[in-house]
Scaffold this motif. Structure first.
Motif, PDB file in Angstrom:
ATOM      1  N   TYR A  35       0.836  -1.203   0.000  1.00  0.00           N
ATOM      2  CA  TYR A  35       0.000   0.000   0.000  1.00  0.00           C
ATOM      3  C   TYR A  35       0.872   1.255   0.000  1.00  0.00           C
ATOM      4  O   TYR A  35       0.586   2.232  -0.687  1.00  0.00           O
ATOM      5  CB  TYR A  35      -0.900   0.031   1.242  1.00  0.00           C
ATOM      6  N   PHE A  39       0.264   3.761  -2.861  1.00  0.00           N
ATOM      7  CA  PHE A  39      -0.435   5.004  -2.514  1.00  0.00           C
ATOM      8  C   PHE A  39       0.518   6.083  -2.021  1.00  0.00           C
ATOM      9  O   PHE A  39       0.377   7.247  -2.334  1.00  0.00           O
ATOM     10  CB  PHE A  39      -1.503   4.737  -1.447  1.00  0.00           C
ATOM     11  N   ILE A  59      -1.775   8.716   5.224  1.00  0.00           N
ATOM     12  CA  ILE A  59      -2.456   7.413   5.126  1.00  0.00           C
ATOM     13  C   ILE A  59      -1.972   6.409   6.180  1.00  0.00           C
ATOM     14  O   ILE A  59      -2.582   5.358   6.339  1.00  0.00           O
ATOM     15  CB  ILE A  59      -2.301   6.778   3.721  1.00  0.00           C
ATOM     16  N   PHE A 185      -7.779   6.466   3.091  1.00  0.00           N
ATOM     17  CA  PHE A 185      -6.929   7.086   2.075  1.00  0.00           C
ATOM     18  C   PHE A 185      -7.300   8.536   1.806  1.00  0.00           C
ATOM     19  O   PHE A 185      -6.742   9.164   0.933  1.00  0.00           O
ATOM     20  CB  PHE A 185      -7.005   6.276   0.773  1.00  0.00           C
TER      21      PHE A 185
END
Ligand SMILES: Nc1ncnc2c1ncn2[C@@H]1O[C@H](COP(=O)(O)OP(=O)(O)OP(=O)(O)O)[C@@H](O)[C@H]1O
Ligand SMILES: [Mg+2]
Lengths: 253, 308
Positions: A35, A39, A59, A185
């Protein structure tokens, strides 16, 4: 209080984790790292700061919470479902232990694992992005509270489930969407007003918001509301589990 | 003797409406071996499961050494060890760990010496560090017995302890049960093997279709119902029973050759020679003689058949 029984079950559950260290710890850490790569590093570079927090750091609390939720549920539900499934739970039922003691042992073990995992993920995240935690005490508090609450939820699922499909259904069908839509997010302030209002019915929003506040000092919803919502959910889980044991629901014929 | 387990008006109707146990009362004496006999589905496991807390009773109550099994569940359950009918064990735990776990579950402080003794008694000592999944079925059953005994219970429930167990292990089990009895443990076992009840029990209860049909001292039961039967096979077929033999109470089988006569073992001296003399006097030739003592099995079959 049968403390020895609590210790016996707790130790047994922790040993089980040690035996399955790969599924229990390594897998979630790897998926969290992915992730971050996607991201945080790849997409985050094109995102502005959210509420003054760089996106990569923003995040982190959400990702920790997501792992915490899914792992608490799967640990606790499996911990109670498995002895029922293989038939060894007769021993716990026939032992001089109260419901409170059984729950304390199983949920305590599941929550311990989740908290350890959360901290490992935090350490992993710190490798990817600079992080400071403004309220470490509250951060730990939310971590423990969430781990306990969702371990209770998982425990109830583990009693409710009478096959492996159901055991996986709840986490997949309910918890993952709620966690994704709970602002892992993004800040819910980034949503249009209508969807923002809808989000307020999602309990995970309050968890993530409160947790994020402990990191950065800013939050989507009031910190007190976050805390109360979490406690409320915990009370509901406790009530359900209490009822399950009182009536023998799926535990005793 | 005093009562250690008192069951009063206990009944169970399962969800779905099936009544597995009709209101049943029974007192178990301290230190006795009580055998519960009954065909499949009679309600033996249901009864044990209620006493041990695995199944909720529909009515009635159970007192263990004076402690109600629900209101005083801690004191009641501390005293009980259960070896259930179904084999259910961990797989990845070691024998030692799982037996120690059981002791902890019942709130007892660790006692490695006791667990060592248990494992040695049950011939499991050389397997103590093995994972349970590497054991044979009979060994797993012994692990379950070790678990049930790990907290030094005063009452032991053995739900079909010797089902699927070889002859040697069955003998071992009987020896173990006797030793436990000597140390003052009360034992309640269920079995389909009548010889097991005959061999071990002090008292016998027969249960059928959820009703307790009979509870008796084993010796009294054997004395009362344990008759002997002699079957004389004749060399040639008879059309009818000669009056002389009919007067003795002998009966002729449908094939006209098998003559059966039932007698009390105590009066055999008086009866048997007379019977044989009468047979000879009728000019009949005996081809074979077979005597047998009616076993608990016959009693059991009679009781169960009689109820249907
Ligand atoms: N959980 C349950 N739900 C519904 N019916 C049940 C349940 N458990 C047992 N029964 C029924 O209750 C009856 C008694 O079962 P039980 O297991 O007590 O018999 P048993 O005497 O132990 O038989 P066996 O010798 O085969 O072990 C059976 O007809 C069984 O089908
Ligand atoms: Mg049975």
């Amino acid at each position: 209080m049968n403390l020895r029984a609590i210790a016996a079950i707790y130790r047994y559950e922790m040993d089980r984790t040690r035996r399955t260290i790969l599924q229990s710890v390594v897998a979630p850490v790897i998926s969290t790292a992915l992730y971050f790569v996607v991201f945080g590093a790849a997409i985050g570079g094109h995102m502005g700061a959210v509420n003054g927090v760089p996106y990569g750091a923003f995040i982190v609390p959400g990702l920790m919470m997501m792992s915490l939720l899914t792992q608490s549920i799967s640990n606790a539900s499996f911990g109670i479902y498995f002895p029922r499934f293989v038939g060894t739970f007769y021993e716990q039922l026939s032992a001089p232990i109260s419901v409170v003691e059984i729950v304390a042992a199983y949920v305590g073990a599941a929550a311990t694992k989740s908290v350890i995992l959360g901290l490992i993920i935090l350490a992993t995240a710190a490798l990817f992005t600079p992080l400071t935690v403004q309220h470490p005490f509250w951060m730990l508090g939310f971590l423990v509270l969430t781990a306990v609450t969702f371990s209770l939820f998982g425990f109830a699922i583990g009693i409710w489930a009478d096959n492996f499909e159901k055991l996986q259904l709840m986490p997949m069908l309910v918890v993952t969407p709620l966690a994704f839509l709970g602002g892992s997010f993004y800040s819910i302030d980034m949503l249009p007003p209508f969807w923002r209002s809808v989000s307020l019915f999602n309990p995970v929003v309050y968890l993530i918001s409160g947790f994020r506040w402990s990191f950065f000092g800013t939050s989507d919803v009031n910190i007190v509301v976050s805390l109360l919502m979490t406690l409320g959910f915990m009370a509901a889980c406790l009530a359900v589990i209490g009822w399950m044991f009182r009536t023998g629901y799926r535990l005793k014929a | 003797m005093s009562t250690i387990l008192s069951i009063s008006d206990l009944s169970k109707t399962y969800k779905g409406g099936f009544t597995a146990l009709h209101p049943l009362s029974l007192d178990i004496e301290r230190g006795e071996i009580f055998a519960l006999l009954g065909p499949n589905g009679a309600g033996k496991t249901t009864l044990i499961s209620i006493i041990c807390g695995l199944v909720n009773a529909s009515t009635g109550r159970v007192a263990v050494d004076g402690h109600d099994s629900i209101a005083g569940f801690r004191r009641a359950r501390e005293q009980i060890g259960l070896v259930p009918q179904e084999l259910a064990t961990e797989s990845f735990e070691t024998v030692w760990a799982t037996v120690s776990f059981s002791r902890g579950l019942f709130g007892k402080p660790p006692n490695p010496a006791l667990i060592e003794k248990l494992l040695r008694d049950l011939s499991l000592w050389d397997k103590k560090d093995n994972k349970i999944l590497t054991l044979s079925g009979g060994m797993k059953r012994r692990v379950m017995i070790a678990k049930a005994l790990s907290h030094e219970p005063r009452i032991l429930f053995l739900d079909e302890p010797t089902a699927g167990v070889d002859v040697d292990l069955r003998r071992d089990m009987w020896r173990l049960v006797r030793r436990l009895k000597e140390s003052g443990v009360t034992i309640i076992l269920t079995t389909h093997y009548i010889e097991e009840a005959e061999e071990m029990a002090d008292r016998i209860g027969v249960i059928n279709r959820g009703r307790l049909m009979l509870v008796e001292e084993k010796d009294a039961l054997m004395r009362k119902l344990g008759r002997k039967q002699v079957t004389v096979t004749l060399a040639s077929q008879l059309a009818a029973l000669p009056p002389r033999l009919a007067e003795r109470g002998a009966r002729l089988g449908d094939d006209g050759r098998a003559l059966t006569w039932i007698y009390e073992p105590a009066r055999v001296q008086a009866g048997m020679p007379g019977l044989l003399a009468d047979i000879a006097a009728e000019g009949l030739t005996v081809a074979d003689i077979d005597t047998r003592r009616s076993s608990l099995e016959d009693i059991f079959v009679d009781l169960v058949k009689g109820a249907q």
